[in-house]
Design an enzyme around this catalytic site. Structure first.
Site, PDB file in Angstrom:
ATOM      1  N   CYS A 131       5.732  -9.397  12.075  1.00 13.64           N
ATOM      2  CA  CYS A 131       4.866 -10.414  12.678  1.00 13.64           C
ATOM      3  C   CYS A 131       4.679 -10.205  14.181  1.00 13.64           C
ATOM      4  O   CYS A 131       3.816 -10.834  14.784  1.00 13.64           O
ATOM      5  CB  CYS A 131       5.417 -11.803  12.407  1.00 13.64           C
ATOM      6  SG  CYS A 131       5.939 -12.011  10.710  1.00 13.64           S
ATOM      7  N   HIS A 169       2.181 -16.843  16.614  1.00 18.22           N
ATOM      8  CA  HIS A 169       2.182 -16.382  15.224  1.00 18.22           C
ATOM      9  C   HIS A 169       2.048 -17.577  14.273  1.00 18.22           C
ATOM     10  O   HIS A 169       2.743 -18.586  14.427  1.00 18.22           O
ATOM     11  CB  HIS A 169       3.466 -15.599  14.948  1.00 18.22           C
ATOM     12  CG  HIS A 169       3.642 -15.229  13.513  1.00 18.22           C
ATOM     13  ND1 HIS A 169       2.633 -14.656  12.773  1.00 18.22           N
ATOM     14  CD2 HIS A 169       4.701 -15.365  12.674  1.00 18.22           C
ATOM     15  CE1 HIS A 169       3.078 -14.445  11.540  1.00 18.22           C
ATOM     16  NE2 HIS A 169       4.312 -14.869  11.451  1.00 18.22           N
ATOM     17  N   ASN A 222       0.310 -17.333   6.291  1.00 23.47           N
ATOM     18  CA  ASN A 222       0.947 -16.423   7.240  1.00 23.47           C
ATOM     19  C   ASN A 222       0.483 -14.996   6.921  1.00 23.47           C
ATOM     20  O   ASN A 222       0.776 -14.478   5.852  1.00 23.47           O
ATOM     21  CB  ASN A 222       2.465 -16.567   7.083  1.00 23.47           C
ATOM     22  CG  ASN A 222       3.259 -15.651   7.989  1.00 23.47           C
ATOM     23  OD1 ASN A 222       2.726 -14.729   8.593  1.00 23.47           O
ATOM     24  ND2 ASN A 222       4.551 -15.903   8.072  1.00 23.47           N
TER      25      ASN A 222
HETATM   26  C1  4VN Z   1       8.344 -17.012  11.611  1.00 23.00           C
HETATM   27  C2  4VN Z   1       8.678 -18.105  10.843  1.00 23.00           C
HETATM   28  C3  4VN Z   1       8.598 -18.070   9.440  1.00 23.00           C
HETATM   29  C4  4VN Z   1       8.946 -19.230   8.604  1.00 23.00           C
HETATM   30  C5  4VN Z   1      10.255 -19.650   8.477  1.00 23.00           C
HETATM   31  C6  4VN Z   1      10.567 -20.686   7.646  1.00 23.00           C
HETATM   32  C7  4VN Z   1       9.589 -21.322   6.913  1.00 23.00           C
HETATM   33  C8  4VN Z   1       8.007 -19.894   7.869  1.00 23.00           C
HETATM   34  C9  4VN Z   1      11.253 -22.622   5.714  1.00 23.00           C
HETATM   35  C10 4VN Z   1      11.489 -24.033   5.334  1.00 23.00           C
HETATM   36  C11 4VN Z   1      10.510 -24.493   4.269  1.00 23.00           C
HETATM   37  C12 4VN Z   1       9.099 -24.304   4.731  1.00 23.00           C
HETATM   38  C13 4VN Z   1       8.843 -22.886   5.159  1.00 23.00           C
HETATM   39 CL1  4VN Z   1       9.162 -19.498  11.634  1.00 23.00          CL
HETATM   40  C14 4VN Z   1       8.206 -16.898   8.860  1.00 23.00           C
HETATM   41  C15 4VN Z   1       7.895 -15.810   9.622  1.00 23.00           C
HETATM   42  C16 4VN Z   1       7.478 -14.572   8.982  1.00 23.00           C
HETATM   43  O1  4VN Z   1       6.184 -14.284   9.330  1.00 23.00           O
HETATM   44  C17 4VN Z   1       7.949 -15.850  11.011  1.00 23.00           C
HETATM   45  N1  4VN Z   1       8.318 -20.905   7.054  1.00 23.00           N
HETATM   46  N2  4VN Z   1       9.857 -22.341   6.050  1.00 23.00           N
HETATM   47  C18 4VN Z   1      10.807 -25.967   3.949  1.00 23.00           C
HETATM   48  O2  4VN Z   1      11.506 -26.217   2.964  1.00 23.00           O
HETATM   49  O3  4VN Z   1      10.411 -26.862   4.716  1.00 23.00           O
END
Ligand code: 4VN
Length: 324
Positions: free
Chosen positions: A112, A249, A279
């Site tokens: 990313c 990002h 994403n």
């Molecule tokens: C940066 C980030 C993420 C990311 C991390 C966690 C997440 C995206 C976890 C909890 C879930 C909802 C989704 Cl911060 C990913 C990347 C990779 O490009 C970079 N979503 N979540 C929940 O249960 O609330």
């Protein structure tokens, strides 16, 4: 002293769109779950186009917008973690597709942060005085590495591409940068293990698909990345108020809310488009930049200052502050 500037922007996404409701029909999830936790409403998924096809569309758009011929390009860097193949690189395929006969081309693998790392490298290639024009493209078909049996990650990602034309300039446009990597936390976000396969080799883990420790990456973004963004602003000798837009990002809307609070920035200065694309890893920042220019929020007249920040697999992070 030579300088570089972003002189054109473009993006492209596959025409096929999958909504949260579409996903709820094939796995145990819901629009409510996905949108309340991530802000994502839909994503574009390629059915009949590869990463190099998406990147080629962006390259063609950039050349058209800039009224430039492909043989005037000196280099092409494609940031991607979903290349068509490791060899030839996605960038080499783009170079052939557009007929950029003079250009050298290679892929940048930094998840990313890939677009930001590649933009920083491209700026140095031009600032060295050796090269004058190059394309920096982020392009991904994450749909091919997503684990479609894992509802925790499958709903988060999408396909798309965006990029910029970099050209030599008469004054300084790149004001400050900070980039970093912490490989010791690499296992928190992984995909595409290749392993060993000779008749003599030990068996190695076969983990083709994307896997993420969501909690760990979330905390990394809030703590380490926010800190690095603050340090980059300090290094630029600008005040937070001097930065017109923060293009971060597009992983999760809740991250953007927390970053806004932490940095003391109004959410109005942090545009978002993960609702439309999910994403898209290395493509997320250039797609967002291109949409902001299309909407007239950002123009290319050299009178705005923007901050770009990518963060994710590696773990990697990178922030650039540029006049645009
Ligand atoms: C940066 C980030 C993420 C990311 C991390 C966690 C997440 C995206 C976890 C909890 C879930 C909802 C989704 Cl911060 C990913 C990347 C990779 O490009 C970079 N979503 N979540 C929940 O249960 O609330």
């Amino acid at each position: 002293m030579k300088y570089a500037r972003i002189s054109q922007v473009a993006h492209y996404a596959p025409r096929q769109v999958i909504t949260n409701d579409d996903l709820a029909e094939i796995m145990d999830t819901s629009d409510e779950w996905i949108s309340s936790r991530t802000g994502i409403k839909k994503r574009h998924l390629a059915y009949d186009e590869s990463t190099s096809d998406l990147a080629t569309k962006v390259a063609e758009k950039l050349l058209t917008k800039a009224d430039l011929s492909a043989d005037e390009l000196d280099f092409i860097i494609v940031a991607t973690i979903t290349p068509d193949s490791l060899m030839p690189s996605t960038a080499a395929r783009v170079q052939a597709n557009i007929g950029a006969k003079k250009a050298f081309a290679f892929d940048m693998t930094a998840a990313c942060s890939g677009f930001v790392f590649a933009l920083s490298m491209g700026e140095k290639l031009i600032a060295s005085g050796t090269y004058q024009k190059g394309l920096i493209i982020g392009s991904e078909t994450l749909s091919k590495v997503v684990d479609w049996t894992d509802r925790g990650t499958a709903v988060l990602f999408g396909d798309g591409a965006g990029g910029v034309l970099l050209e030599s300039a008469q004054m300084q446009y790149f004001l400050a940068e900070k980039q970093g990597t912490d490989g010791s936390r690499g296992e928190k976000l992984t995909s595409g293990f290749l392993g060993l396969s000779s008749p003599f080799a030990q068996e190695t883990p076969d983990q083709k698909y994307l896997a993420m420790d969501g909690r760990a990456i979330f905390d990394f973004a809030i703590r380490d990345v926010a800190q690095s963004i603050s340090e980059t602003i300090e290094a630029s000798h600008l005040e937070v108020e001097d930065i017109d837009y923060f293009l971060l990002h597009q992983a999760n809307e809740r991250i953007l809310n927390k970053m806004a609070k932490k940095l003391g920035v109004s959410r109005n200065k942090i545009p978002a488009n993960m609702m439309e694309y999910g994403n898209t890893s290395a493509a997320s920042i250039p797609i967002l930049l291109s949409e902001c220019v299309e909407q007239g929020i950002i123009n290319l007249n050299g009178n705005q200052t923007i901050l770009l920040s990518g963060f994710g697999g590696g773990l990697t992070w990178g922030t650039l502050i540029v006049t645009i």
